[in-house]
Design a protein around this motif. Structure first.
Motif, short mmCIF file in Angstrom:
data_model
loop_
_atom_site.label_atom_id
_atom_site.label_comp_id
_atom_site.label_asym_id
_atom_site.label_seq_id
_atom_site.Cartn_x
_atom_site.Cartn_y
_atom_site.Cartn_z
N ASN A 13 35.84 32.74 37.24
CA ASN A 13 35.88 34.19 37.00
C ASN A 13 35.85 34.97 38.31
N LYS A 55 39.29 34.56 40.01
CA LYS A 55 40.32 35.38 39.37
C LYS A 55 40.21 36.84 39.79
N ALA A 56 38.98 37.34 39.83
CA ALA A 56 38.77 38.73 40.22
C ALA A 56 39.09 38.95 41.69
#
Length: 320
Positions: free
Chosen positions: A140, A143-144
């Motif tokens: 996560n 991805k950010a």
């Protein structure tokens, strides 16, 4: 540099190794190759690292052997002279990166935040290591963090294992993942090379995720194809769906209206990563017929047949 990274991308998993005894380098390299991962990142955390790289690179020239935990330019020289094909560092040291770039030595420095990535871009790099991956926020976080840098690719390392490897590799900017679960230091010191081979095979199997998708049956005419499909619908409740060149009975059986590849028909095997699957099968000596390749709307490979038949059936891979 791109050629090495292209090969690493096809391999998919980079075993990260800490080796104490040079004598273990050769059997360890053999265990990895036999298991289907002809690649290793030998960390400079032990005195045996440089010599281990030399043994692996000499005895198994087909391997992509790199040096990890490289902290100084002297270690870069030592690793390169030993036969390393790429350099990995836990962080981004501009001095080391510049030194490698000037010498045309592939380097993948560790990055854990946007500032690191921007330094890598400034140095002209296109691939960095996301480290320590899980501790830094996992997929996560990556991805950010990667969203503004759509031309940068990543090789996450740290906390990658059999349970999350497919999820990581399914994120397009990730070219490969580093991991040590199949080459635990205790197993190396205990000389459990057979176990390492088996764990390596299991890692490749998990990554590729092969599974039977459907069986294709060759029939001489549309009329006869329809009868066979209807029989499967009647027998097992497999709903019949008519297509241009075939009739499906459920998702399990495809009946060809006219004979296609394979004396009897074909078998479709789905995989998580079709191009990686091709690479790994080609390493075993299998050949693909690229004239049969089919691509999706984005130009990505979606299906391709092997050249050989098996029991009268052609085999094709199918991207999940």
């Amino acid at each position: 540099m791109s050629n090495i990274l292209d090969t690493i991308s096809k391999i998919g998993i980079v075993p990260v190794i800490a080796i104490d005894k040079v004598e273990d380098a050769k059997p360890l390299a053999k265990a990895l190759c036999d298991g289907g991962l002809p690649c290793a990142e030998v960390t400079f955390r032990t005195e045996a690292a440089a010599e281990a790289i030399k043994v692996m690179a000499t005895e198994f020239p087909e391997m992509v052997v790199g040096a990890g935990t490289v902290l100084t330019t002297d270690q870069v020289d030592e690793a390169w002279e030993a036969g390393a094909k790429f350099i990995v560092s836990p962080g981004l040291n501009p001095k080391i990166v510049k030194y490698c770039v000037e010498k045309n030595i592939p380097i993948v420095p560790g990055c854990a935040n946007p500032s690191d990535i921007e330094q890598a871009i400034e140095q002209g790099l296109k691939t960095v290591k996301f480290f320590p991956a899980e501790a830094a926020g996992g997929l996560n976080m990556l991805k950010a963090m990667s969203a503004p840098y759509n031309k940068m690719t990543f090789m996450p390392t740290g906390g990658i294992n059999a349970k999350n490897i497919v999820e990581y590799l399914s994120f397009a900017p990730i070219i490969a993942c580093g991991g040590s679960w199949m080459v635990d230091k205790a197993m190396i010191n205990a000389k459990e090379f057979d176990k390492i081979t088996e764990l390596t095979k299991e890692a490749v199997k998990t990554m590729l995720g092969f599974e039977m998708k459907h069986v294709g049956i060759n029939m001489p005419s549309e009329e006869e194809a329809d009868k066979v499909a209807s029989d499967f619908e009647s027998l097992f409740g497999f709903h019949k769906k008519v297509g241009n060149s075939s009739i499906f009975a459920g998702s399990e059986v495809e009946v060809m209206k006219t004979p296609y590849l394979g004396a009897n028909g074909h078998i479709a095997i789905a995989t998580n990563f079709i191009e990686r699957a091709m690479y790994h099968l080609e390493q075993k000596g299998y050949v693909f017929d690229m004239e049969t390749a089919k691509y999706d709307a984005k130009g990505k490979l979606a299906a391709v047949y092997l050249k050989d038949e098996f029991g009268g059936f052609a085999i094709h891979l199918l991207q999940k």
